[in-house]
Design a protein around this motif. Structure first.
Motif, PDB file in Angstrom:
ATOM      1  N   GLU B 219       0.827  -1.221   0.000  1.00 28.34           N
ATOM      2  CA  GLU B 219       0.000   0.000   0.000  1.00 28.34           C
ATOM      3  C   GLU B 219       0.860   1.271   0.000  1.00 28.34           C
ATOM      4  OE1 GLU B 219      -3.231   0.724  -0.313  1.00 28.34           O
ATOM      5  OE2 GLU B 219      -3.998  -1.335  -0.428  1.00 28.34           O
ATOM      6  N   ASN B 220       2.091   1.154   0.519  1.00 30.69           N
ATOM      7  CA  ASN B 220       2.976   2.324   0.541  1.00 30.69           C
ATOM      8  C   ASN B 220       3.422   2.755  -0.847  1.00 30.69           C
ATOM      9  OD1 ASN B 220       3.245   2.748   3.449  1.00 30.69           O
ATOM     10  ND2 ASN B 220       4.158   0.704   3.417  1.00 30.69           N
ATOM     11  N   LEU B 221       3.284   1.847  -1.795  1.00 34.10           N
ATOM     12  CA  LEU B 221       3.670   2.194  -3.171  1.00 34.10           C
ATOM     13  C   LEU B 221       2.540   2.906  -3.925  1.00 34.10           C
ATOM     14  CD1 LEU B 221       5.772  -0.877  -4.400  1.00 34.10           C
ATOM     15  CD2 LEU B 221       6.583   1.370  -3.682  1.00 34.10           C
ATOM     16  N   ILE B 222       1.369   2.978  -3.280  1.00 34.55           N
ATOM     17  CA  ILE B 222       0.244   3.672  -3.919  1.00 34.55           C
ATOM     18  C   ILE B 222       0.200   5.105  -3.398  1.00 34.55           C
ATOM     19  CG2 ILE B 222      -2.249   3.691  -4.288  1.00 34.55           C
ATOM     20  CD1 ILE B 222      -2.207   0.648  -3.882  1.00 34.55           C
ATOM     21  N   ILE B 223       0.623   6.034  -4.251  1.00 32.24           N
ATOM     22  CA  ILE B 223       0.739   7.430  -3.830  1.00 32.24           C
ATOM     23  C   ILE B 223      -0.542   8.161  -4.204  1.00 32.24           C
ATOM     24  CG2 ILE B 223       2.136   9.521  -4.021  1.00 32.24           C
ATOM     25  CD1 ILE B 223       4.440   7.665  -5.024  1.00 32.24           C
ATOM     26  N   ARG B 224      -1.370   8.424  -3.197  1.00 30.09           N
ATOM     27  CA  ARG B 224      -2.626   9.153  -3.426  1.00 30.09           C
ATOM     28  C   ARG B 224      -2.385  10.626  -3.123  1.00 30.09           C
ATOM     29  NH1 ARG B 224      -4.524   4.178  -1.308  1.00 30.09           N
ATOM     30  NH2 ARG B 224      -6.166   3.216  -2.586  1.00 30.09           N
ATOM     31  N   VAL B 225      -2.449  11.453  -4.161  1.00 32.77           N
ATOM     32  CA  VAL B 225      -2.124  12.864  -3.986  1.00 32.77           C
ATOM     33  C   VAL B 225      -3.413  13.663  -3.819  1.00 32.77           C
ATOM     34  CG1 VAL B 225      -0.796  14.781  -4.943  1.00 32.77           C
ATOM     35  CG2 VAL B 225      -0.229  12.432  -5.598  1.00 32.77           C
ATOM     36  N   GLY B 226      -3.589  14.277  -2.666  1.00 34.07           N
ATOM     37  CA  GLY B 226      -4.769  15.104  -2.418  1.00 34.07           C
ATOM     38  C   GLY B 226      -4.543  16.528  -2.890  1.00 34.07           C
ATOM     39  N   LYS B 227      -5.592  17.339  -2.813  1.00 33.43           N
ATOM     40  CA  LYS B 227      -5.531  18.723  -3.316  1.00 33.43           C
ATOM     41  C   LYS B 227      -4.413  19.534  -2.653  1.00 33.43           C
ATOM     42  CE  LYS B 227      -9.179  20.038  -6.103  1.00 33.43           C
ATOM     43  NZ  LYS B 227     -10.090  18.876  -6.201  1.00 33.43           N
ATOM     44  N   ASN B 228      -4.172  19.288  -1.364  1.00 36.41           N
ATOM     45  CA  ASN B 228      -3.181  20.088  -0.659  1.00 36.41           C
ATOM     46  C   ASN B 228      -1.839  19.385  -0.491  1.00 36.41           C
ATOM     47  OD1 ASN B 228      -5.123  22.175  -0.255  1.00 36.41           O
ATOM     48  ND2 ASN B 228      -6.034  20.884   1.349  1.00 36.41           N
ATOM     49  N   ASP B 229      -1.685  18.236  -1.137  1.00 36.29           N
ATOM     50  CA  ASP B 229      -0.432  17.496  -1.014  1.00 36.29           C
ATOM     51  C   ASP B 229       0.580  17.961  -2.048  1.00 36.29           C
ATOM     52  OD1 ASP B 229      -1.437  15.958   1.041  1.00 36.29           O
ATOM     53  OD2 ASP B 229      -2.187  14.395  -0.317  1.00 36.29           O
ATOM     54  N   ASP B 230       1.857  17.781  -1.702  1.00 36.02           N
ATOM     55  CA  ASP B 230       2.919  18.108  -2.631  1.00 36.02           C
ATOM     56  C   ASP B 230       3.458  16.810  -3.215  1.00 36.02           C
ATOM     57  OD1 ASP B 230       4.903  19.566  -3.981  1.00 36.02           O
ATOM     58  OD2 ASP B 230       6.339  19.016  -2.416  1.00 36.02           O
ATOM     59  N   LEU B 231       3.238  16.616  -4.502  1.00 35.33           N
ATOM     60  CA  LEU B 231       3.628  15.372  -5.168  1.00 35.33           C
ATOM     61  C   LEU B 231       5.112  15.089  -4.993  1.00 35.33           C
ATOM     62  CD1 LEU B 231       3.213  12.950  -7.059  1.00 35.33           C
ATOM     63  CD2 LEU B 231       3.314  14.501  -8.998  1.00 35.33           C
ATOM     64  N   GLU B 232       5.948  16.133  -5.114  1.00 33.80           N
ATOM     65  CA  GLU B 232       7.396  15.927  -5.035  1.00 33.80           C
ATOM     66  C   GLU B 232       7.801  15.327  -3.695  1.00 33.80           C
ATOM     67  OE1 GLU B 232       9.738  19.136  -6.508  1.00 33.80           O
ATOM     68  OE2 GLU B 232      11.613  18.292  -5.778  1.00 33.80           O
ATOM     69  N   THR B 233       7.235  15.873  -2.610  1.00 32.39           N
ATOM     70  CA  THR B 233       7.547  15.356  -1.275  1.00 32.39           C
ATOM     71  C   THR B 233       7.110  13.895  -1.153  1.00 32.39           C
ATOM     72  OG1 THR B 233       7.068  17.580  -0.474  1.00 32.39           O
ATOM     73  CG2 THR B 233       7.274  15.856   1.189  1.00 32.39           C
ATOM     74  N   LEU B 234       5.888  13.614  -1.576  1.00 28.29           N
ATOM     75  CA  LEU B 234       5.370  12.248  -1.478  1.00 28.29           C
ATOM     76  C   LEU B 234       6.226  11.270  -2.287  1.00 28.29           C
ATOM     77  CD1 LEU B 234       1.515  12.941  -1.826  1.00 28.29           C
ATOM     78  CD2 LEU B 234       2.796  12.453   0.271  1.00 28.29           C
ATOM     79  N   LEU B 235       6.619  11.706  -3.490  1.00 32.29           N
ATOM     80  CA  LEU B 235       7.441  10.842  -4.352  1.00 32.29           C
ATOM     81  C   LEU B 235       8.803  10.577  -3.717  1.00 32.29           C
ATOM     82  CD1 LEU B 235       7.182  11.826  -8.135  1.00 32.29           C
ATOM     83  CD2 LEU B 235       6.991   9.542  -7.157  1.00 32.29           C
ATOM     84  N   LYS B 236       9.408  11.639  -3.175  1.00 36.92           N
ATOM     85  CA  LYS B 236      10.727  11.495  -2.560  1.00 36.92           C
ATOM     86  C   LYS B 236      10.690  10.494  -1.419  1.00 36.92           C
ATOM     87  CE  LYS B 236      13.043  15.926  -3.414  1.00 36.92           C
ATOM     88  NZ  LYS B 236      13.174  17.275  -2.823  1.00 36.92           N
TER      89      LYS B 236
END
Lengths: 342, 342
Positions: B219-236
């Protein structure tokens, strides 16, 4: 078509103000009972729309504004839309969009639908075919019918309305000067919008910059791409027969195509050829190399057009229509990887 | 809101067919004079719209159809529009577009405007917020009022209407299988559309492909990006803590952002990480490297949706409404430079 009865017509009939008629129809106690009755009787007998009676509003109070765009695949127009929508929301308007596909008849159809009570007013960027035909009577008719109209980007002097434009000649002049000040002198131009007001002005600006820098204008370097022309063939002819060290593309789609053709032909960008494209949509910043572009600030232009329209609708409502205004938005050159700065 | 008088209501009142009422209102000699008079009297007394009388048509014959799209910056929807428009033209319809911006209220406003006599029918791709709230009464109301409705791409089982969809679970399954068959086993997923029907189905397909290939779902490999999330941080975070050799992005915008972040972090694509993006708009084929993508054939889907709508409008006109159909459009993987094929 039978002329639709408007508050204005009724006001003229009674020789009073539109506000008086509006109040009389709303049964306002500001107006004498006698006047109210005679106005209501006249309106009813002449088919003034009863649902609008009920709302107590002018014929065109739909709280919706229209937007006619030449095409939907150009992300510059998507930016214009975002700007329009933001300000429309602030004023409580919904937005509906029609796409003319640069086709005169589609633009006429959309305008007629809008005039026919769908919207209070609308913003239009002219179809290429309309600018070629120079037939603007559909817009003149809209204004006559008290429908608010604002033109954006692709406009005409022949219609008297508020306008939001960039100084296209100046923008192309600046881009050409940018090349020259960075030692590029053999500057070709690619236009797929030669028939639009915008395309013509940009070519003027390009020529003027060359002249002011004592560079001879070579008409062969101006590549006008028609609907049935193949850009790659035209580019190959010019690049094969003349020295070219810079290319100015007047519009986003052509910029992307030009970039891909140059890469395919193994030109190094910006080493061999520098490239500047018009209109900073989404594409130019994501390609490799990222393309230096003339930003027209589409969002801001959309916002400004909608501000003009909201003000105009208020003026029409209050029957105090002021003279037309034109806002010229300054362009900016966004320097990216496709040009060398010395 | 007072219920609008429709041909259907009048037909029910007199216990005759809609066609009979329509003809009676058109003053057709097919209908007895007595019946014509009583129908016309009833319609008049109950406020059936006189302008439609004059035209002799049903309430909703505007020759215009509506299109509600979640956003305008996504070029997939621009392709859907081109398809809709092509077939609409063939049937003599104009098209107006409203953009919901993935907002429930905007979708409701657009629907109400459409139902309120602006269009004969409309095509909608649901707003994310609507799918989250699961409130579809505005669409049910439209159908009740004899306005044609077709859903495309983002749909719901809760509304009984024609639909054009891709098999999203299958499409994500195939893309995941594509990675696996090319020796990628550590496959992460990026979704900015987790709340949409489409997003959920794609995640299901991804998981199923892993399971069928005996790869544990992390499940940690599933990156769910919300409206206020920063994709770069989540990806890193994910790339820093886990081995990842493939990335499946469920939508075009996120694909472009992911590509740029990977390049910034000096990952080699496809050598270190393979990348597949959903929806083949314009962007994915112009970036470097060109991104392998799941094409949903937006133009074809738009065409199919408009064919459904035209047929439905004819059925409504003839009062012979058939049961609802769903067309599942097959997706294709377009192989480009961002994946290695072994």
């Amino acid at each position: 078509m039978k002329k639709k009865l408007t508050l204005k017509t009724i006001a003229k009939h009674f020789n009073v103000s539109i506000a008086t008629i509006s109040k009389a129809l709303k049964n306002s106690y500001d107006i004498s009972e006698e006047r109210r009755k005679e106005v209501q009787k006249f309106a009813k007998e002449n088919g003034y729309k009863p649902n609008i009676f009920a709302l107590g509003l002018k014929r065109n109070k739909t709280n919706t504004i229209g937007l006619i765009l030449p095409n939907i695949l150009n992300l510059y127009f998507a930016k214009v839309f975002s700007g329009v929508e933001k300000i429309a929301n602030e004023h409580g308007y919904n937005v509906v969009i029609c796409i003319s596909n640069d086709n005169y008849q589609k633009e006429v159809d959309a305008t007629n639908m809008f005039v026919n009570g769908t919207v209070d007013g609308f913003i239009v960027s002219l179809a290429e075919e309309t600018q070629k035909l120079q037939n603007y009577s559909h817009f003149k008719n809209a204004i006559k019918q008290d429908v608010g109209l604002v033109m954006i980007d692709r406009v005409t002097d022949e219609v008297n309305c508020d306008k939001v434009i960039v100084n296209d000649a100046k923008a192309a002049y600046d881009a050409t000067e940018y090349f020259i000040s960075n030692q590029r002198k053999n500057i070709a131009l690619v236009s797929i919008i030669s028939h639009t007001s915008v395309g013509k002005l940009r070519i003027q600006g390009y020529k003027k910059a060359l002249e002011n820098n004592n560079i001879l204008v070579d008409e062969n370097l101006i590549i006008r791409v028609g609907k049935n022309d193949d850009l790659e063939t035209l580019l190959k002819v010019v690049l094969g027969s003349r020295k070219v060290d810079a290319l100015l593309c007047l519009e986003e789609t052509a910029t992307i195509s030009t970039l891909e053709i140059l890469k395919k032909l193994h030109y190094k960008i910006p080493e061999n050829i520098s490239l500047i494209g018009f209109t900073n949509g989404e594409l130019l910043q994501h390609v490799t190399p990222k393309v230096t572009s003339v930003s027209q600030h589409g969002v801001f232009m959309g916002e400004q057009a909608m501000r003009f329209l909201a003000a105009k609708l208020k003026e029409i409502e209050e029957d105090k229509v002021s003279s037309s205004k034109t806002k010229i938005v300054k362009t900016t050159i966004l320097e990216r990887e496709s040009t060398i700065k010395l």
